[in-house]
Design a protein around this motif. Sequence first.
Motif, PDB file in Angstrom:
ATOM      1  N   ASP A  66      -4.365   9.840  -8.815  1.00  0.00           N
ATOM      2  CA  ASP A  66      -5.026   9.201  -7.679  1.00  0.00           C
ATOM      3  C   ASP A  66      -4.071   8.364  -6.846  1.00  0.00           C
ATOM      4  OD1 ASP A  66      -7.381  10.327  -8.488  1.00  0.00           O
ATOM      5  OD2 ASP A  66      -8.031   8.553  -9.615  1.00  0.00           O
ATOM      6  N   HIS A  67      -2.937   8.015  -7.400  1.00  0.00           N
ATOM      7  CA  HIS A  67      -2.001   7.130  -6.713  1.00  0.00           C
ATOM      8  C   HIS A  67      -0.858   7.892  -6.043  1.00  0.00           C
ATOM      9  CE1 HIS A  67      -4.082   3.817  -8.563  1.00  0.00           C
ATOM     10  NE2 HIS A  67      -3.918   4.391  -9.752  1.00  0.00           N
ATOM     11  N   LEU A  68      -0.850   9.219  -6.144  1.00  0.00           N
ATOM     12  CA  LEU A  68       0.219  10.010  -5.571  1.00  0.00           C
ATOM     13  C   LEU A  68      -0.123  10.440  -4.140  1.00  0.00           C
ATOM     14  CD1 LEU A  68       1.067  12.316  -8.571  1.00  0.00           C
ATOM     15  CD2 LEU A  68       2.350  10.356  -7.763  1.00  0.00           C
ATOM     16  N   PRO A  69       0.902  10.706  -3.324  1.00  0.00           N
ATOM     17  CA  PRO A  69       0.650  11.186  -1.970  1.00  0.00           C
ATOM     18  C   PRO A  69      -0.088  12.531  -1.986  1.00  0.00           C
ATOM     19  CG  PRO A  69       2.950  10.548  -2.249  1.00  0.00           C
ATOM     20  CD  PRO A  69       2.310  10.500  -3.591  1.00  0.00           C
ATOM     21  N   GLN A  70      -0.821  12.799  -0.947  1.00  0.00           N
ATOM     22  CA  GLN A  70      -1.619  14.026  -0.862  1.00  0.00           C
ATOM     23  C   GLN A  70      -0.750  15.272  -0.959  1.00  0.00           C
ATOM     24  OE1 GLN A  70      -4.844  13.861  -1.016  1.00  0.00           O
ATOM     25  NE2 GLN A  70      -5.024  16.066  -1.090  1.00  0.00           N
ATOM     26  N   ARG A  71       0.463  15.226  -0.442  1.00  0.00           N
ATOM     27  CA  ARG A  71       1.356  16.382  -0.485  1.00  0.00           C
ATOM     28  C   ARG A  71       1.613  16.814  -1.930  1.00  0.00           C
ATOM     29  NH1 ARG A  71       6.183  18.518   2.513  1.00  0.00           N
ATOM     30  NH2 ARG A  71       7.522  19.312   0.876  1.00  0.00           N
ATOM     31  N   LEU A  72       1.790  15.863  -2.826  1.00  0.00           N
ATOM     32  CA  LEU A  72       2.014  16.217  -4.223  1.00  0.00           C
ATOM     33  C   LEU A  72       0.784  16.855  -4.852  1.00  0.00           C
ATOM     34  CD1 LEU A  72       4.150  13.286  -5.628  1.00  0.00           C
ATOM     35  CD2 LEU A  72       4.847  15.616  -5.203  1.00  0.00           C
ATOM     36  N   HIS A  73      -0.391  16.438  -4.436  1.00  0.00           N
ATOM     37  CA  HIS A  73      -1.605  17.068  -4.953  1.00  0.00           C
ATOM     38  C   HIS A  73      -1.651  18.536  -4.551  1.00  0.00           C
ATOM     39  CE1 HIS A  73      -3.771  13.725  -6.759  1.00  0.00           C
ATOM     40  NE2 HIS A  73      -3.266  12.962  -5.803  1.00  0.00           N
TER      41      HIS A  73
END
Length: 94
Positions: A66-73
């Motif tokens: 939940d704390h990672l940037p959207q690009r990594l998701h």
Amino acid sequence: MRYRITFFAGLAIGYVLGTAAGRERYEQLKKSASRVAQNPAVRNAAESAAQQGRQYAGKAFVAVGDHLPQRLHRVMGNGSGKASADDDWGTSNT
């Protein structure tokens, strides 16, 4: 300036010692390293370490997802640690 002189002195000493050992010693070291790398026990240990690393990376991704940037998701997909086929990092699995 003192560090530069120390660096170049070390470089010179290393060069002299390296050339004293010669090409023959270099070939011996290269052959030994190759033999170790081809050892089945070493290869199994390396693969096991890589597999554990992938597992831990997947668990870490899920834990902090939940704390990672959207690009990594997008790149990581479902948190399995594997890149998706259409990632834009140049590492597709196809």
